[in-house]
Design an enzyme around this catalytic site. Structure first.
Site, PDB file in Angstrom:
ATOM      1  N   ASP A   1      43.175  43.205  34.497  1.00 13.56           N
ATOM      2  CA  ASP A   1      42.138  42.227  34.850  1.00 13.56           C
ATOM      3  C   ASP A   1      40.747  42.811  34.636  1.00 13.56           C
ATOM      4  OD1 ASP A   1      41.500  39.613  36.474  1.00 13.56           O
ATOM      5  OD2 ASP A   1      40.236  41.168  37.357  1.00 13.56           O
TER       6      ASP A   1
ATOM      7  N   TYR B   1      31.836  42.912  34.725  1.00 12.08           N
ATOM      8  CA  TYR B   1      32.230  44.271  35.175  1.00 12.08           C
ATOM      9  C   TYR B   1      31.665  45.352  34.253  1.00 12.08           C
ATOM     10  CZ  TYR B   1      35.825  41.749  37.899  1.00 12.08           C
ATOM     11  OH  TYR B   1      36.494  40.889  38.732  1.00 12.08           O
TER      12      TYR B   1
ATOM     13  N   LYS C   1      36.799  37.149  32.074  1.00  8.86           N
ATOM     14  CA  LYS C   1      36.181  36.024  32.800  1.00  8.86           C
ATOM     15  C   LYS C   1      34.809  35.677  32.251  1.00  8.86           C
ATOM     16  CE  LYS C   1      38.496  37.918  36.877  1.00  8.86           C
ATOM     17  NZ  LYS C   1      38.266  39.369  36.894  1.00  8.86           N
TER      18      LYS C   1
ATOM     19  N   HIS D   1      34.567  32.539  36.273  1.00  6.91           N
ATOM     20  CA  HIS D   1      34.492  33.543  37.337  1.00  6.91           C
ATOM     21  C   HIS D   1      34.093  32.933  38.687  1.00  6.91           C
ATOM     22  CE1 HIS D   1      33.919  38.181  37.631  1.00  6.91           C
ATOM     23  NE2 HIS D   1      34.348  37.704  38.774  1.00  6.91           N
TER      24      HIS D   1
HETATM   25  N1  LIG Z   1      37.544  37.084  40.441  1.00  6.28           N
HETATM   26  C1  LIG Z   1      36.755  37.675  41.291  1.00  6.28           C
HETATM   27  O1  LIG Z   1      35.746  37.120  41.720  1.00  6.28           O
HETATM   28  C2  LIG Z   1      37.089  39.060  41.743  1.00  6.28           C
HETATM   29  C3  LIG Z   1      36.414  39.623  42.846  1.00  6.28           C
HETATM   30  C4  LIG Z   1      36.764  40.902  43.273  1.00  6.28           C
HETATM   31  C5  LIG Z   1      37.774  41.608  42.600  1.00  6.28           C
HETATM   32  N2  LIG Z   1      38.389  41.062  41.506  1.00  6.28           N
HETATM   33  C6  LIG Z   1      39.456  41.810  40.749  1.00  6.28           C
HETATM   34  O2  LIG Z   1      40.423  42.280  41.670  1.00  6.28           O
HETATM   35  C7  LIG Z   1      40.578  43.687  41.531  1.00  6.28           C
HETATM   36  C8  LIG Z   1      40.997  44.319  42.854  1.00  6.28           C
HETATM   37  O3  LIG Z   1      40.063  44.054  43.887  1.00  6.28           O
HETATM   38  P1  LIG Z   1      39.062  45.179  44.451  1.00  6.28           P
HETATM   39  O4  LIG Z   1      38.827  46.207  43.413  1.00  6.28           O
HETATM   40  O5  LIG Z   1      37.919  44.436  45.020  1.00  6.28           O
HETATM   41  O6  LIG Z   1      39.814  45.789  45.718  1.00  6.28           O
HETATM   42  P2  LIG Z   1      41.254  46.429  46.042  1.00  6.28           P
HETATM   43  O7  LIG Z   1      42.071  46.543  44.810  1.00  6.28           O
HETATM   44  O8  LIG Z   1      41.803  45.666  47.186  1.00  6.28           O
HETATM   45  O9  LIG Z   1      40.860  47.863  46.590  1.00  6.28           O
HETATM   46  C9  LIG Z   1      40.349  48.883  45.763  1.00  6.28           C
HETATM   47  C10 LIG Z   1      40.030  50.099  46.620  1.00  6.28           C
HETATM   48  O10 LIG Z   1      41.213  50.574  47.272  1.00  6.28           O
HETATM   49  C11 LIG Z   1      41.396  51.950  46.990  1.00  6.28           C
HETATM   50  N3  LIG Z   1      42.850  52.149  46.866  1.00  6.28           N
HETATM   51  C12 LIG Z   1      43.652  51.574  45.927  1.00  6.28           C
HETATM   52  N4  LIG Z   1      44.941  51.912  46.151  1.00  6.28           N
HETATM   53  C13 LIG Z   1      44.956  52.707  47.239  1.00  6.28           C
HETATM   54  C14 LIG Z   1      45.990  53.372  47.950  1.00  6.28           C
HETATM   55  N5  LIG Z   1      47.266  53.258  47.570  1.00  6.28           N
HETATM   56  N6  LIG Z   1      45.649  54.121  49.039  1.00  6.28           N
HETATM   57  C15 LIG Z   1      44.352  54.214  49.425  1.00  6.28           C
HETATM   58  N7  LIG Z   1      43.330  53.620  48.797  1.00  6.28           N
HETATM   59  C16 LIG Z   1      43.625  52.862  47.703  1.00  6.28           C
HETATM   60  C17 LIG Z   1      40.642  52.215  45.707  1.00  6.28           C
HETATM   61  O11 LIG Z   1      40.222  53.559  45.660  1.00  6.28           O
HETATM   62  P3  LIG Z   1      40.191  54.466  44.292  1.00  6.28           P
HETATM   63  O12 LIG Z   1      39.886  53.564  43.142  1.00  6.28           O
HETATM   64  O13 LIG Z   1      39.104  55.443  44.585  1.00  6.28           O
HETATM   65  O14 LIG Z   1      41.550  55.091  44.189  1.00  6.28           O
HETATM   66  C18 LIG Z   1      39.463  51.270  45.846  1.00  6.28           C
HETATM   67  O15 LIG Z   1      38.448  51.835  46.639  1.00  6.28           O
HETATM   68  C19 LIG Z   1      39.198  44.122  41.028  1.00  6.28           C
HETATM   69  O16 LIG Z   1      39.212  45.438  40.497  1.00  6.28           O
HETATM   70  C20 LIG Z   1      38.914  43.041  40.015  1.00  6.28           C
HETATM   71  O17 LIG Z   1      39.635  43.292  38.823  1.00  6.28           O
HETATM   72  C21 LIG Z   1      38.084  39.797  41.085  1.00  6.28           C
END
Ligand SMILES: NC(=O)c1ccc[n+]([C@@H]2O[C@H](COP(=O)([O-])OP(=O)(O)OC[C@H]3O[C@@H](n4cnc5c(N)ncnc54)[C@H](OP(=O)(O)O)[C@@H]3O)[C@@H](O)[C@H]2O)c1
Ligand SMILES: *[C@@H]1O[C@H](CO)[C@@H](O)[C@H](O)[C@H]1NC(C)=O
Ligand SMILES: *[C@@H]1O[C@H](CO)[C@@H](O)[C@H](O)[C@H]1NC(C)=O
Ligand SMILES: *[C@@H]1O[C@H](CO)[C@@H](O)[C@H](O)[C@H]1NC(C)=O
Length: 337
Positions: free
Chosen positions: A79, A84, A113, A146
């Site tokens: 994704d 980004y 997106k 988005h």
């Molecule tokens: N469409 C939208 O509007 C929208 C909005 C937000 C996000 N997104 C997409 O969704 C994806 C995921 O959401 P997100 O990045 O906001 O949050 P997330 O995936 O819920 O959390 C990411 C965080 O969790 C940590 N982490 C991951 N696995 C872990 C584990 N097993 N143990 C401990 N810590 C862990 C990562 O640290 P490290 O990386 O330091 O390991 C990072 O700080 C985004 O990257 C993006 O592609 C889309």
């Protein structure tokens, strides 16, 4: 014989030619309402905000290395988004793995997106072509609007008065041209999704929304389930990790005794239990990590299932709290929350 052939076909569709010994390889696929397939587990590439709420710089090759590690760990669904600023890194990693012979393009499911400043229907195809150039790909598997609101520039202001139904016509054109196999939306609320659904014969294949323990999206999931729209869940960990949780974020954190008890019973980690729960809700989680061990850990959720006792506990954390509310846009026409 008939049953046997069906079994073999199912096996090929679900598992591809991934070795079964790699747990990461057993992610099922969903058939979208337009006939295309989507792996039911993905990889997030947004580096997010730092503790001052500023975007983490995307220079360097952290995203590229993370995507290489993710493909090695069996992820086939990646994704990204033009905002980004990492489509080039995602593309380099994917193209490198294709050149190495590790995967074929058709094994990969790549999402990007449309940003808010390209909502005019005539701007959509050009925006996707620019994304494809950065990705160095000829098509994406999924192209998403988005946010439902529009701006004149990449910045927060001024707003543009463009209805997302107009934007959708541009999305349909992108699909017609074969630049995107499937199209969908992110961050639409139920009213907006219904209105989009009723507006056009070409329906969204995917809704991507925040989905985690505090925000389980019961109404949107039900609507989507009843219409064959797949729900992709972003920010799947929500406020689980203390370093990422806002001071007012409701529990639980990853050290919550009840979560640890569920994890221990299954010999899994708390993040794995959370991802498995979302997966069992019918949601496709897209966890992000730039840490190899976590990238591997997060993907290893296809060898256990939760029971009703676990689910009851996990359901109880739903409060409706959002990590991503983009309040800065709250006075925009079509702001969804
Ligand atoms: N469409 C939208 O509007 C929208 C909005 C937000 C996000 N997104 C997409 O969704 C994806 C995921 O959401 P997100 O990045 O906001 O949050 P997330 O995936 O819920 O959390 C990411 C965080 O969790 C940590 N982490 C991951 N696995 C872990 C584990 N097993 N143990 C401990 N810590 C862990 C990562 O640290 P490290 O990386 O330091 O390991 C990072 O700080 C985004 O990257 C993006 O592609 C889309
Ligand atoms: C784009 O990908 C192709 C392989 O599909 C590769 O040969 C080429 O070098 C890549 N171009 C850039 C600018 O990275
Ligand atoms: C528990 O999980 C760990 C890590 O995946 C594994 O090495 C170990 O063999 C498992 N233990 C049992 C009893 O299944
Ligand atoms: C969705 O957003 C629109 C536009 O801001 C708003 O009018 C509507 O009340 C919202 N609906 C829901 C269910 O939140």
């Amino acid at each position: 014989m008939f049953i046997f052939i069906n079994f073999v076909l199912l096996f090929v569709v679900v598992y591809g030619d991934c070795p079964q010994s790699v747990p990461a390889c057993s992610a099922p696929v969903a058939r979208l309402n337009d006939g295309h397939l989507m792996p039911r587990f993905g990889f997030g590439t947004w580096l997010g905000l730092d503790k001052y709420q500023l975007p983490v710089p995307v220079d360097g090759e952290a995203v590229q290395l993370a995507v290489l590690a993710a493909i090695d760990a069996g992820y086939r669904h990646i994704d990204t988004a033009s905002i980004y600023d990492d489509e080039d890194q995602v593309g380099r990693a994917v193209n490198q793995k294709i050149a190495d012979g590790a995967v074929k393009r058709e094994d990969m499911f790549i999402t990007t997106k449309l940003w808010n400043d390209r909502h005019a229907s005539a701007a959509v195809v050009a925006a996707l072509q620019e994304s494809l150039q950065r990705l160095n790909l000829t098509y994406v598997d999924l192209f998403l609007i988005h946010w439902p609101f529009a701006t004149e520039t990449k910045n927060i202001r001024p707003y543009a008065d463009i209805d997302y139904l107009e934007t959708w016509r541009g999305m349909v054109e992108a699909k017609r041209l074969g630049l995107a196999s499937s199209i969908g939306v992110c961050n639409f609320n139920l009213t907006q999704l219904r209105r989009l659904w009723d507006s056009h014969e070409l329906k969204p294949a995917v809704l991507q929304v925040e989905t985690n323990l505090n925000q389980q999206q019961p109404e949107l999931r039900q609507f989507c389930h009843s219409r064959g729209v797949q729900v992709v869940g972003y920010t799947p960990f929500g406020s689980l990790f203390p370093d990422r949780a806002a001071p007012d974020a409701p529990p639980p954190r990853a050290d919550d005794p009840q979560l640890l008890a569920i994890a221990d019973r299954h010999n899994k980690t708390v993040p794995q239990v959370v991802l498995r729960y979302l997966f069992e809700l019918g949601v496709t989680p897209i966890p992000k990590s730039v840490t190899k061990s976590r990238i591997e850990q997060n993907r290893d959720i296809f060898d256990f299932s939760l029971d009703e006792f676990d689910r009851q506990q996990l359901r109880s954390y739903h409060t409706g709290h959002r990590v991503v509310d983009l309040k800065i846009f709250s006075d925009a026409n079509h702001y969804p929350f």
